[in-house]
Design a protein around this motif. Structure first.
Motif, PDB file in Angstrom:
ATOM      1  N   PHE A  17       3.540   0.669   2.899  1.00  0.00           N
ATOM      2  CA  PHE A  17       3.312  -0.409   3.862  1.00  0.00           C
ATOM      3  C   PHE A  17       3.179  -1.735   3.135  1.00  0.00           C
ATOM      4  O   PHE A  17       2.523  -1.820   2.092  1.00  0.00           O
ATOM      5  CB  PHE A  17       2.005  -0.201   4.631  1.00  0.00           C
ATOM      6  N   TYR A  47       0.832  -1.196   0.000  1.00  0.00           N
ATOM      7  CA  TYR A  47       0.000   0.000   0.000  1.00  0.00           C
ATOM      8  C   TYR A  47       0.868   1.248   0.000  1.00  0.00           C
ATOM      9  O   TYR A  47       1.956   1.267   0.572  1.00  0.00           O
ATOM     10  CB  TYR A  47      -0.893   0.049   1.242  1.00  0.00           C
ATOM     11  N   PHE A 101      -4.089   0.840  -2.574  1.00  0.00           N
ATOM     12  CA  PHE A 101      -3.572  -0.420  -3.110  1.00  0.00           C
ATOM     13  C   PHE A 101      -2.588  -0.159  -4.257  1.00  0.00           C
ATOM     14  O   PHE A 101      -2.844   0.637  -5.165  1.00  0.00           O
ATOM     15  CB  PHE A 101      -4.742  -1.263  -3.616  1.00  0.00           C
ATOM     16  N   GLN A 138       0.584   5.292   1.109  1.00  0.00           N
ATOM     17  CA  GLN A 138      -0.239   6.217   1.878  1.00  0.00           C
ATOM     18  C   GLN A 138       0.359   7.613   1.832  1.00  0.00           C
ATOM     19  O   GLN A 138       1.469   7.838   2.310  1.00  0.00           O
ATOM     20  CB  GLN A 138      -0.397   5.754   3.332  1.00  0.00           C
ATOM     21  N   GLY A 183      -2.557  12.473   5.016  1.00  0.00           N
ATOM     22  CA  GLY A 183      -3.971  12.823   5.119  1.00  0.00           C
ATOM     23  C   GLY A 183      -4.907  11.931   4.340  1.00  0.00           C
ATOM     24  O   GLY A 183      -6.109  12.211   4.256  1.00  0.00           O
ATOM     25  N   LYS A 184      -4.359  10.853   3.777  1.00  0.00           N
ATOM     26  CA  LYS A 184      -5.202   9.949   2.990  1.00  0.00           C
ATOM     27  C   LYS A 184      -5.116   8.534   3.538  1.00  0.00           C
ATOM     28  O   LYS A 184      -4.211   8.197   4.294  1.00  0.00           O
ATOM     29  CB  LYS A 184      -4.777   9.961   1.528  1.00  0.00           C
ATOM     30  N   GLY A 185      -6.068   7.710   3.134  1.00  0.00           N
ATOM     31  CA  GLY A 185      -6.020   6.312   3.498  1.00  0.00           C
ATOM     32  C   GLY A 185      -5.044   5.556   2.621  1.00  0.00           C
ATOM     33  O   GLY A 185      -4.616   6.047   1.569  1.00  0.00           O
ATOM     34  N   PRO A 186      -4.647   4.358   3.025  1.00  0.00           N
ATOM     35  CA  PRO A 186      -3.746   3.538   2.203  1.00  0.00           C
ATOM     36  C   PRO A 186      -4.375   3.229   0.845  1.00  0.00           C
ATOM     37  O   PRO A 186      -5.570   2.951   0.751  1.00  0.00           O
ATOM     38  CB  PRO A 186      -3.576   2.272   3.034  1.00  0.00           C
TER      39      PRO A 186
END
Lengths: 112, 115
Positions: free
Chosen positions: A89, A36, A46, A38, A41-44
């Motif tokens: 990640f 992932y 794909f 990231q 300020g954002k989500g992970p």
């Protein structure tokens, strides 16, 4: 519990160079792995995934390598661009996919 | 909408206050997951729903944490009597099928700060 960790917390590369981000995992029963990205300020988001019955998978500018013998996963980014700057990640799960175990993350900085 | 929507984006709570965090998954997504992400760390699993059924809540850190998804779509994560260690980003993710083997879609999270 499971342990997923990354070897390097930070990585700086020149624009245009290739980047390699490494990850170690401890659960030999893990069946599925995802990288992932990231941004702040954002989500992970794909990037690419790989199943345990494979050792290499390629996407657009990205390649994931899986070495089950030493429980090691790597993400290779070709021709790294400034937009690739983010925290990366690795995450693992078993065949149920009911929960992922994430590593701490590697912060990639691309120098223009 | 096209993605997973979380609200509020930011929440400041006084210690001891109750908070409720909302997640709107992608329409039609069966599975919904909550994660807690402390500063500088990777997300940690909290709980998992398949439709309205909470199938796994093993990651909830204490009985102050409660999640629900009563109609199998929107989910709410509630934290009672917040403490400073609850400060984190709370991420919601959803996936189309059972489990997550097709990969999650994450929301942008709610940043909770307990003062």
């Amino acid at each position: 519990g499971e342990s997923v960790g990354l070897h390097l917390p930070t990585l700086s590369v020149q624009e245009g160079d290739n980047s390699i981000i490494n990850c170690a995992y401890s659960n030999s029963a893990s069946d599925y792995f995802i990288w992932y990205k990231q941004e702040s300020g954002k989500g992970p988001q794909f990037i690419i995934d790989i199943r345990s019955n494979m050792d290499k998978r390629q996407g657009q500018r990205v390649t994931v390598l899986l070495n089950k013998t030493v429980k090691h996963l790597s993400l290779q980014i070709a021709a790294t661009q400034p937009g690739d700057s983010a925290v990366y990640f690795c995450a693992e799960t078993d065949f149920t996919g009911n929960q992922f175990y994430f590593g701490t993350g590697t912060s990639l900085t691309v120098i223009p | 909408g096209a993605g997973v929507s979380q609200s509020p984006r930011y929440k400041v709570a006084k210690r001891g206050q109750d908070v409720a965090l909302r997640c709107d998954p992608i329409s039609g997504h069966v599975s919904l997951f909550w994660y807690q992400q402390a500063l500088g760390q990777g997300p940690e699993f909290l709980t998992y729903f398949q439709n309205e059924a909470q199938l796994d809540k093993s990651g909830l850190p204490s009985d102050r944490f409660f999640a629900e998804r009563p109609e199998g779509s929107v989910s709410t994560l509630k934290i009672q009597r917040t403490q400073q260690e609850d400060s984190a980003v709370y991420l919601c993710a959803s996936s189309l099928g059972v489990g997550s083997l097709n990969g999650y879609t994450f929301g942008s999270g709610t940043r909770l700060t307990v003062v």
